[in-house]
Design an enzyme around this catalytic site. Structure first.
Site, PDB file in Angstrom:
ATOM      1  N   PHE A   1       0.996  -1.153  -0.007  1.00 56.97           N
ATOM      2  CA  PHE A   1       0.180  -0.138   0.030  1.00 56.97           C
ATOM      3  C   PHE A   1       0.756   1.139  -0.033  1.00 56.97           C
ATOM      4  O   PHE A   1       0.615   2.095   1.019  1.00 56.97           O
ATOM      5  CB  PHE A   1      -0.774  -0.129   1.067  1.00 56.97           C
ATOM      6  CG  PHE A   1      -2.126   0.900   0.841  1.00 56.97           C
ATOM      7  CD1 PHE A   1      -2.965   0.518   0.147  1.00 56.97           C
ATOM      8  CD2 PHE A   1      -2.831   1.936   1.813  1.00 56.97           C
ATOM      9  CE1 PHE A   1      -4.418   1.295  -0.306  1.00 56.97           C
ATOM     10  CE2 PHE A   1      -3.485   2.603   1.567  1.00 56.97           C
ATOM     11  CZ  PHE A   1      -4.392   2.429   0.649  1.00 56.97           C
TER      12      PHE A   1
ATOM     13  N   THR B   1       3.937  -4.895  -4.355  1.00 59.34           N
ATOM     14  CA  THR B   1       5.256  -4.537  -3.459  1.00 59.34           C
ATOM     15  C   THR B   1       6.577  -4.384  -4.479  1.00 59.34           C
ATOM     16  O   THR B   1       6.551  -4.613  -5.447  1.00 59.34           O
ATOM     17  CB  THR B   1       5.435  -5.779  -2.760  1.00 59.34           C
ATOM     18  OG1 THR B   1       6.012  -7.085  -3.383  1.00 59.34           O
ATOM     19  CG2 THR B   1       4.197  -6.091  -1.677  1.00 59.34           C
TER      20      THR B   1
ATOM     21  N   GLY C   1       4.844   2.170 -17.188  1.00 59.54           N
ATOM     22  CA  GLY C   1       3.726   2.592 -16.484  1.00 59.54           C
ATOM     23  C   GLY C   1       2.272   2.938 -16.966  1.00 59.54           C
ATOM     24  O   GLY C   1       1.618   1.822 -17.259  1.00 59.54           O
TER      25      GLY C   1
ATOM     26  N   LYS D   1      12.373  -5.390 -17.598  1.00 59.35           N
ATOM     27  CA  LYS D   1      11.381  -4.829 -18.830  1.00 59.35           C
ATOM     28  C   LYS D   1      11.514  -5.662 -19.901  1.00 59.35           C
ATOM     29  O   LYS D   1      10.791  -5.935 -20.373  1.00 59.35           O
ATOM     30  CB  LYS D   1      11.332  -3.400 -18.696  1.00 59.35           C
ATOM     31  CG  LYS D   1      10.666  -2.594 -17.263  1.00 59.35           C
ATOM     32  CD  LYS D   1      10.973  -1.223 -17.468  1.00 59.35           C
ATOM     33  CE  LYS D   1      10.429  -0.558 -16.349  1.00 59.35           C
ATOM     34  NZ  LYS D   1      10.673   0.874 -16.070  1.00 59.35           N
TER      35      LYS D   1
ATOM     36  N   GLY E   1       5.130   6.695 -12.093  1.00 59.63           N
ATOM     37  CA  GLY E   1       4.044   7.671 -11.538  1.00 59.63           C
ATOM     38  C   GLY E   1       2.917   6.879 -10.938  1.00 59.63           C
ATOM     39  O   GLY E   1       2.574   5.895 -11.523  1.00 59.63           O
TER      40      GLY E   1
END
Lengths: 335, 335
Positions: B8, B94, B152, B222, B313
């Protein structure tokens, strides 16, 4: 899948080549067996209910300048072919015209009324009548696809519609015409407008009617398509405020360069729909050179995203038609 | 849709805000009613079978630094929560770790075995075990989505997989790490590596473990995800030849500038999978500055297409999770 192909220029011939070279893999991978049952150009047509031979079609066109010579039988007119041949999909590739959108408009409406799905890379009918063509498609329960009208082989429409699922695109702006971008890029290298135009013409980049490029009509037509498809607007060509590049001077370009900017013909959808020359910072992702197209979508939560690609080219546009065809194939199969 | 949210931090909190602010429109537009039935951070968790109050969750986290204080009941551990709570989807947010990918790896595998669909924005498990996680998902007949791991909020994975239907992507290369791009962009403006790194750290761009950015591990992770998902390869981190930017000097950058180029950390999939600093011409669409990400896909018939966007972001990444969730919702509904 039985196809009627309207127009057999660079795009039509590239499509025939693409179908031919990928026949095995399209059937194995997607269950797609495209059969061109009819094709026509401005001089006449050729048809065969079992499908025309693609290699021969290309050869005949090359030798005689028209597909009419494919067979000795008296050839039908384009509209008669659409009315009389049984087909599943009409592919419209005749030249764009922003006066009355003919002959493409008649091809598309006739086909839809005969319950054929339609793929158009001709921007004319969409620019002049997007909302009513969409209604006609819905009324006749056919699919209407036009990926190749914006961005050529670059799947701009699909990206904006599907990749941003759940997101609201709030505005967009882009360089949607490669020819004017080429001219402006050359001018920024020191050429005059005349010399840059001449160079673009020599390379075959400029439309037969140069006004379509220079006065921004091509960019405006694409803006109409984007505004309808992506933003749900109901607009046509007269709704676009359109200024071309004829009045851009070398001194405008030099002035922009002083502030590390470049003059580009920008089509934008913000408060209003505008096509006009505009200064863009050189380090903005939108600021691409040569014949490239670029479009930046701004969404509510995902920021601004820019897509850049070649906006034209026979094979690129043919590949967009194939994507639309696979899309229709999948929808029909109820996938 | 019942959701367990692992982690969170910025992304998790942005997601809670997004769910809260768009509750009405998600239900009306997509039939989606996301209920977070469990959430945990490193200090503890909170759960409620009928769904936690999103505003309160954010407030509690803000006040106490952990969601544990949401209720007075003894909180379960993360893994216990996944084992014991009934939920449809696990969302794993996480921090990435490329040593053993824990705790994310255990969260994901435990959830899949319990037949939960999984959305991960944590790259660690995918980088170390993409092929086997995909097998586990298939074996347990659950969906596995990870749009936010690359780009993102920019839907790079979706674009390559879906927008180019019927096309073969033959190679790609890109700037996949915004932090190193920011540092290299600053160095091209004259900063030293040390000063540029310091500036990036002050702005919060650099991972707590700076090696993930500087040594190219984030970009390599990635690249693993792209290679598996887009190209159908079965590779993991050790298959990437990876060089970071620590050895890039001001003189390398000056040398590049002399030929109108810039040094960028490029991840590429051509003959092999490589992450390394490379000179890119300044007018290549890939040559973006600041924290931007960019990737260029080359396909067989549609040419090269570049997508540019913010690569990170909190809200952008949350928007990618929402897209994945809508995707899962639609698949379940059989639409």
């Amino acid at each position: 899948m039985r196809i009627i192909l309207c127009g057999f220029g660079v795009v039509g011939q590239s499509l025939a080549r693409l179908f031919d070279s990928r026949a095995d893999d399209l059937y194995a991978g997607y269950g797609l067996k495209p059969r061109i049952v009819g094709v026509f150009d401005s001089m006449g047509g050729a048809s065969s209910p079992s499908g025309l031979d693609l290699k021969r079609l290309v050869d005949v066109k090359k030798e005689y300048g028209t597909v009419k010579k494919y067979a000795t039988a008296k050839s039908m007119s384009g509209v008669d072919m659409i009315k009389n041949l049984d087909a599943d999909v009409l592919i419209e590739t005749t030249a764009s015209n922003y006066k009355d959108a003919e002959p493409g408009m008649t091809h598309i409406t006739t086909a839809m009324k005969k319950r054929m799905h339609v793929i158009s890379v001709n921007k004319g009918p969409l620019a002049l009548a997007f909302p009513s063509l969409m209604e006609l498609a819905i009324y006749n329960q056919v699919m209407f696809r036009f990926s190749g009208t914006v961005g050529g082989g670059t799947p701009i429409l699909n990206y904006a519609k599907n990749s941003l699922k759940g997101e609201q695109i709030t505005s967009f702006s882009g360089i949607l015409n490669g020819t004017t971008n080429y001219i402006l890029s050359n001018m920024s290298q020191g050429m005059t407008f005349r010399a840059a135009l001449k160079d673009a013409q020599n390379r075959g980049y400029v439309e037969a009617d140069e006004s379509l490029d220079l006065d921004g009509l091509d960019a405006a037509a694409k803006l109409v398509i984007l505004a309808n498809w992506i933003m749900g607007m109901k607009v046509t060509m007269p709704d676009i405020k359109c200024t071309g590049i004829r009045d851009v001077t070398t001194s405008d370009i030099k002035k922009a360069a002083k502030t590390k900017s470049a003059v580009k013909l920008i089509a934008s959808c913000e408060k209003e729909l505008v096509v006009a020359p505009k200064e863009i910072p050189a380090d903005d992702p939108l600021c691409v050179n040569g014949t490239l197209n670029a479009i930046a979508f701004t969404s509510e939560h995902s920021g601004t995203q820019t897509i850049i690609g070649k906006g034209a080219g026979g094979m690129e546009t043919a590949s967009s038609i194939l994507r639309d065809l696979l899309d229709i194939r999948q929808e029909i199969a109820g996938k």
